[in-house]
Write an enzyme that holds these catalytic residues in place. Structure first.
Site, PDB file in Angstrom:
ATOM      1  N   GLU A  17      38.698  82.879  27.731  1.00 33.29           N
ATOM      2  CA  GLU A  17      38.566  81.524  27.992  1.00 33.29           C
ATOM      3  C   GLU A  17      37.175  81.437  29.065  1.00 33.29           C
ATOM      4  O   GLU A  17      36.612  82.252  29.585  1.00 33.29           O
ATOM      5  CB  GLU A  17      39.765  81.052  29.036  1.00 33.29           C
ATOM      6  CG  GLU A  17      41.016  81.169  28.121  1.00 33.29           C
ATOM      7  CD  GLU A  17      42.170  80.960  29.131  1.00 33.29           C
ATOM      8  OE1 GLU A  17      42.140  80.514  30.096  1.00 33.29           O
ATOM      9  OE2 GLU A  17      43.323  81.709  28.739  1.00 33.29           O
ATOM     10  N   LYS A  19      35.672  80.015  32.339  1.00 30.01           N
ATOM     11  CA  LYS A  19      35.869  79.884  33.571  1.00 30.01           C
ATOM     12  C   LYS A  19      35.470  78.550  34.304  1.00 30.01           C
ATOM     13  O   LYS A  19      34.032  78.461  34.428  1.00 30.01           O
ATOM     14  CB  LYS A  19      35.345  80.919  34.689  1.00 30.01           C
ATOM     15  CG  LYS A  19      35.858  81.175  36.094  1.00 30.01           C
ATOM     16  CD  LYS A  19      35.608  82.642  36.615  1.00 30.01           C
ATOM     17  CE  LYS A  19      36.390  82.736  37.894  1.00 30.01           C
ATOM     18  NZ  LYS A  19      35.792  81.862  39.116  1.00 30.01           N
ATOM     19  N   ASP A  77      34.496  75.481  36.638  1.00 27.42           N
ATOM     20  CA  ASP A  77      34.140  75.590  38.217  1.00 27.42           C
ATOM     21  C   ASP A  77      34.510  74.300  38.621  1.00 27.42           C
ATOM     22  O   ASP A  77      33.729  73.423  38.627  1.00 27.42           O
ATOM     23  CB  ASP A  77      32.533  75.747  38.243  1.00 27.42           C
ATOM     24  CG  ASP A  77      32.151  76.282  39.390  1.00 27.42           C
ATOM     25  OD1 ASP A  77      33.061  76.691  40.263  1.00 27.42           O
ATOM     26  OD2 ASP A  77      31.044  76.452  39.916  1.00 27.42           O
ATOM     27  N   TYR A 105      45.119  76.188  32.019  1.00 31.20           N
ATOM     28  CA  TYR A 105      44.859  77.563  31.396  1.00 31.20           C
ATOM     29  C   TYR A 105      46.130  78.552  31.553  1.00 31.20           C
ATOM     30  O   TYR A 105      46.169  79.353  31.092  1.00 31.20           O
ATOM     31  CB  TYR A 105      43.630  78.103  31.890  1.00 31.20           C
ATOM     32  CG  TYR A 105      43.516  78.042  33.586  1.00 31.20           C
ATOM     33  CD1 TYR A 105      42.416  77.538  33.994  1.00 31.20           C
ATOM     34  CD2 TYR A 105      44.346  78.777  34.249  1.00 31.20           C
ATOM     35  CE1 TYR A 105      42.418  77.348  35.430  1.00 31.20           C
ATOM     36  CE2 TYR A 105      44.092  78.669  35.607  1.00 31.20           C
ATOM     37  CZ  TYR A 105      43.048  78.227  36.175  1.00 31.20           C
ATOM     38  OH  TYR A 105      43.073  78.019  37.612  1.00 31.20           O
ATOM     39  N   CYS A 110       3.806  55.355  53.408  1.00 30.85           N
ATOM     40  CA  CYS A 110       4.489  54.990  52.093  1.00 30.85           C
ATOM     41  C   CYS A 110       3.492  54.946  51.122  1.00 30.85           C
ATOM     42  O   CYS A 110       2.609  54.309  51.252  1.00 30.85           O
ATOM     43  CB  CYS A 110       5.116  53.643  52.336  1.00 30.85           C
ATOM     44  SG  CYS A 110       6.021  53.041  50.766  1.00 30.85           S
ATOM     45  N   CYS A 156      10.355  54.277  54.486  1.00 33.69           N
ATOM     46  CA  CYS A 156       9.633  53.201  54.731  1.00 33.69           C
ATOM     47  C   CYS A 156      10.000  51.958  55.370  1.00 33.69           C
ATOM     48  O   CYS A 156      11.253  51.219  54.822  1.00 33.69           O
ATOM     49  CB  CYS A 156       8.737  52.976  53.237  1.00 33.69           C
ATOM     50  SG  CYS A 156       7.953  51.193  53.542  1.00 33.69           S
TER      51      CYS A 156
HETATM   52  P1  AMP Z   1      38.043  83.158  42.204  1.00 32.85           P
HETATM   53  O1  AMP Z   1      38.102  82.067  42.862  1.00 32.85           O
HETATM   54  O2  AMP Z   1      36.545  83.506  41.797  1.00 32.85           O
HETATM   55  O3  AMP Z   1      38.555  84.149  42.573  1.00 32.85           O
HETATM   56  O4  AMP Z   1      38.383  82.814  40.697  1.00 32.85           O
HETATM   57  C1  AMP Z   1      39.529  82.898  40.311  1.00 32.85           C
HETATM   58  C2  AMP Z   1      39.651  81.160  40.081  1.00 32.85           C
HETATM   59  O5  AMP Z   1      39.164  80.846  39.042  1.00 32.85           O
HETATM   60  C3  AMP Z   1      41.174  80.626  39.826  1.00 32.85           C
HETATM   61  O6  AMP Z   1      41.678  80.427  41.023  1.00 32.85           O
HETATM   62  C4  AMP Z   1      41.024  79.435  39.144  1.00 32.85           C
HETATM   63  O7  AMP Z   1      40.809  78.422  39.944  1.00 32.85           O
HETATM   64  C5  AMP Z   1      39.612  79.518  38.305  1.00 32.85           C
HETATM   65  N1  AMP Z   1      39.689  79.572  36.762  1.00 32.85           N
HETATM   66  C6  AMP Z   1      38.736  78.689  36.177  1.00 32.85           C
HETATM   67  N2  AMP Z   1      38.889  78.646  34.917  1.00 32.85           N
HETATM   68  C7  AMP Z   1      39.954  79.690  34.769  1.00 32.85           C
HETATM   69  C8  AMP Z   1      40.609  80.126  33.626  1.00 32.85           C
HETATM   70  N3  AMP Z   1      40.257  79.766  32.408  1.00 32.85           N
HETATM   71  N4  AMP Z   1      41.677  81.046  33.909  1.00 32.85           N
HETATM   72  C9  AMP Z   1      41.950  81.210  34.952  1.00 32.85           C
HETATM   73  N5  AMP Z   1      41.282  81.133  36.260  1.00 32.85           N
HETATM   74  C10 AMP Z   1      40.399  80.131  36.054  1.00 32.85           C
HETATM   75 ZN    ZN Z   2       6.529  51.044  51.525  1.00 32.91          ZN
END
Ligand code: AMP
Ligand code: ZN
Length: 689
Positions: free
Chosen positions: A135, A137, A139, A246, A427, A445
């Site tokens: 999957e 990951k 952010d 997930y 400016c 400015c």
């Molecule tokens: P870390 O914070 O680096 O320990 O990574 C773990 C975190 O990755 C988990 O707590 C999830 O919030 C996040 N995460 C994002 N995508 C996934 C995924 N597909 N499966 C599991 N965890 C994920």
């Molecule tokens: Zn100006």
């Protein structure tokens, strides 16, 4: 009681009428249910499948209709109605709750070797074929959702993994989180996912912040997690957050594999990205990683790696956990993509508020699939800190933002003749000496009246969609009008005539008429939006609403002192000072007088005012249960109109709980523990009568 009612009812109404009455009630309940189902389906089509089948307009009409019916029929209240997506509840303190299943971290790997080592460790425990689910990951901010009988009952942040914050009220406003599931879901389960803020929404939010003179947010991830802890859920509702799922946690797992669980979650109505793939070997895992290391830049949200999971749930159980993370999963972190290029020139942009933004103009270079020509430099400190100079070879990285940033200078290529960058002191548009207030990162400015981008920017803000929303007048036309000397502030708009406008570039009789008619129509825009349109620094939409509600007219606001302003809910020093400074300028006062004389709304309309009092000022209310005389929405409106505050959860700061029928038992216990008075609907109505 029921039979007595029936008896009297039978006496009073002939059969036909009774039938009609019955049909009418049934119809109403069914009608509400049908609307809820339809809206749920449309939400699903739009936010999960990305495939809407009706227009936004039609959707809004249906939503409005449901809101009205629910207000008129509180007996059919549903805590998971699609109308709750708009938010409104305020949470003062987020309650800490224990996770039923611990939320673990993931082990990280950075190379093929790391992954092969991991596979060896697995093979020591599992003496059978192992397949993997790969999957992306995502952010963002991790989230655990609990569903009972198909309804969302709780949303909790990860916290320390053992316990997190209850952010249910806010999460309910996220459209891709289903409030009601479909299909054959288990009666009770938890599902985990990530709340993300897609790039496009992030950029839009930042554009709005820059517009009112706020510093832009640095990256989508922090903005997403910050959003979950906002007190006002209607603010969260406005943010284009998404929830990507997930992992499913059940007491007695019925699902056999991770890959199947993703499929199931999709069937129940969750948003589960389709990129996930089943891999039969580490080679296939690596192929997935290599593919997405490049392709991820085309995704609408930020990803920072791949998560590889042993597919069989039974094998997962055999492998178990270390103190910190599952042995059956591994994160592979992507390296942020960087390139080196030459910084050709540093230029400076002037915003509507006079804020100066330095921009790096680069020798075009390909980065993460797009050609990059510009990078943001933020401010003078940032340039000094990295010692960035024109002619330097710089490393550019694409982080969470669309505009990439410079992360370092390659000193090996710096020429002998190079000298440190001297930040501009004047400016670039009007040559006025720049100022920098203590504690602020940005230069300004100060020539608000004479600096062309500021003049044009203010008028552009005034006419924008969320402000005066003037039809027939666009940003470019504003620049034309200013550059042709026809207007120099927004009050001037109201004196424009068709004859003056027609000679402008690309203007025809019809478009000139539309423009003037659009300006005329804007005189009906309500005060709170006019206040936002004035462009007072730091006064965004929400603040404008608060100020309009509190002061009720621009005259009262103009006379407010900084001390007085700070008394208003959620108004801090910075906003207070900015408002006072705005109204202390003679120029601004006279523009406002002119707006008044043209008939622009500079006070709350009499009708709105008639229903408002200060009877409940200083009191915080929690509303619980179902009411008979007024709907929940009406009740909340009554509290706010009379100066009270609404909170979603009971705390020591709560003054009253207004309880209807079926008040939640946990709320009752908590109120008793804290000694907070519980009042009935009637008692409440007495308070404000
Ligand atoms: P870390 O914070 O680096 O320990 O990574 C773990 C975190 O990755 C988990 O707590 C999830 O919030 C996040 N995460 C994002 N995508 C996934 C995924 N597909 N499966 C599991 N965890 C994920
Ligand atoms: Zn100006």
């Amino acid at each position: 009681m029921g039979s007595l009612f029936l008896l009297i009812f039978n006496e009073l109404y002939p059969i036909q009428k009774q039938y009609n009455f019955y049909i009418c009630c049934m119809n109403m309940e069914q009608k509400i249910k049908q609307l809820r189902d339809a809206l749920r389906e449309h939400n699903y089509n739009y936010y999960i499948l990305d495939n809407p089948t009706i227009s936004d307009y039609e959707f809004d009409i249906k939503l409005k209709e449901l809101q009205e019916l629910e207000a008129a029929h509180p007996e059919y209240y549903d805590a998971n109605s699609p109308t709750l997506r708009v938010g409104g509840e305020v949470t003062k303190n987020f309650e800490t709750v224990a996770h039923t299943y611990r939320m673990y971290s993931l082990d990280n790997s950075y190379s093929k070797e790391d992954l092969l080592d991991w596979e060896k460790r697995i093979k020591k425990v599992i003496d059978a074929e192992v397949t993997y689910t790969c999957e992306l990951k995502y952010d963002g901010a991790s989230m655990s959702l609990t569903y009972e009988k198909g309804k969302l009952v709780r949303a909790v942040t990860r916290g320390d993994g053992f316990q997190g914050d209850d952010v249910t009220t806010n999460v309910k406003t996220i459209k891709s989180v289903p409030l009601q599931l479909k299909g054959d879901y288990p009666p009770l389960f938890e599902i985990r996912g990530e709340i993300v803020l897609p790039f496009a929404g992030f950029e839009k939010m930042n554009a709005e912040r820059i517009d009112i003179g706020e510093e832009p947010y640095r990256n989508p991830r922090n903005t997403a997690s910050g959003s979950l802890k906002l007190q006002d859920s209607s603010e969260v509702a406005k943010r284009p957050l998404e929830c990507l799922l997930y992992s499913i946690k059940e007491e007695r797992p019925t699902i056999k594999t991770q890959f199947e669980s993703l499929k199931k979650a999709r069937e129940w109505g969750f948003k589960v990205p389709m990129e996930a793939k089943l891999a039969k070997s580490m080679d296939e895992v690596l192929a997935f990683i290599n593919y997405w290391d490049v392709q991820r830049h085309k995704l609408p949200y930020e990803t920072d790696g791949v998560v590889v999971k042993v597919n069989s749930i039974q094998q997962q159980e055999e492998l178990g956990y270390t103190a910190k993370s599952p042995r059956w999963a591994m994160a592979y972190k992507f390296k942020a993509e960087q390139v080196a290029t030459i910084l050709e020139e540093i230029t400076y942009q002037v915003g509507r508020t006079g804020a100066i933004t330095p921009v790096a103009n680069l020798e075009p270079v390909e980065l993460a699939g797009t050609i990059v020509k510009r990078a943001s430099l933020h401010n003078a400190d940032q340039i000094a800190k990295l010692d960035i100079r024109e002619g330097d070879t710089v490393f550019v990285e694409k982080g969470g933002e669309i505009i990439p940033k410079i992360i370092a200078v390659d000193m090996n290529f710096r020429s002998q003749a190079s000298t440190p960058t001297e930040y501009i002191t004047e400016c670039p548009e009007c040559q006025t000496a720049l100022v920098r207030k203590e504690g602020e990162a940005q230069h300004y400015c100060p020539n608000a009246e004479g600096c062309p981008p500021q003049i044009i920017g203010r008028i552009q803000h005034f006419i924008s969609r969320k402000a005066m929303d003037i039809e027939g007048l666009g940003a470019e036309t504003v620049a034309l009008l200013v550059n042709n000397g026809l207007i120099s502030n927004y009050a001037d708009l109201y004196e424009l005539t068709i004859d003056q406008v027609i000679p402008l570039e690309r203007m025809a009789q019809k478009s000139a008429e539309n423009l003037v008619a659009g300006i005329e129509a804007s005189k009906q825009i309500p005060f709170e939006r006019v206040l936002f349109a004035l462009g007072i620094r730091y006064v965004g939409e929400t603040v404008a609403k608060k100020l309009a509600k509190h002061y009720k007219s621009v005259t009262a606001l103009a006379e407010a002192s900084a001390e007085g302003l700070i008394e208003v809910d959620e108004i801090g020093d910075r906003i207070a000072e900015s408002v006072v400074a705005f109204f202390s300028e003679e120029k601004n006062r006279s523009i406002i007088e002119r707006l008044k004389s043209y008939g622009v709304q500079l006070e709350i309309s009499a009708e709105k005012l008639a229903n408002q009092t200060n009877k409940l000022t200083g009191n915080s209310f929690v509303v619980s249960g179902v009411f008979t005389k007024v709907s929940r929405t009406e009740l909340k409106k009554l509290i706010e109109d009379n100066g009270g505050r609404i909170s979603g959860s009971i705390s020591s700061k709560t003054n009253y709980i207004v309880a209807g029928e079926n008040m939640g038992p946990s709320k009752k216990t908590k109120a008793d523990d804290l000694g907070i008075p519980i009042i009935s609907e009637d008692e409440f109505l007495q308070m404000i009568s």
